[in-house]
Design a protein around this motif. Sequence first.
Motif: not given
Length: 139
Positions: A19-27
Amino acid sequence: MGNIALLIIAIAFAVLVVFLVIVLHKVSKVVEEANRTVKLVSSDVDVLLHQADGIMTKANTLLDDVNGKVATIDPLFTAVADLSESVSDINASSRKLVTRLNRGSTKRKTTSASAVVLAKTAKKFFVKKDKTEAGVKVN
């Protein structure tokens, strides 16, 4: 039981990491888009500032030209104002004169009429006297 608890904790930690990887990618995508937008806006602002500088230069030139022309025309406005004041003074004086003449007009009409009658009578008298002295008798 301890192994199942550790397995659940590991799976929860793996889900959290995904989840954090997906959020960081979007950020990171949002940050990249923000960087592109800032670059585009700053280039547009540079163009606008350059154009605004040109407009201000032209406005200053135009203002200097207008100030010069106003300074040239200023004596004309002063002369027109003086002329207007003189005409107003003449109008006021003529109104006062007409008012004085109107106030005394009844007295003057009587005096003028009397003066005209007196002058006509004196003329007749002197004309008769002149003709009698010349030897011509006038009735």
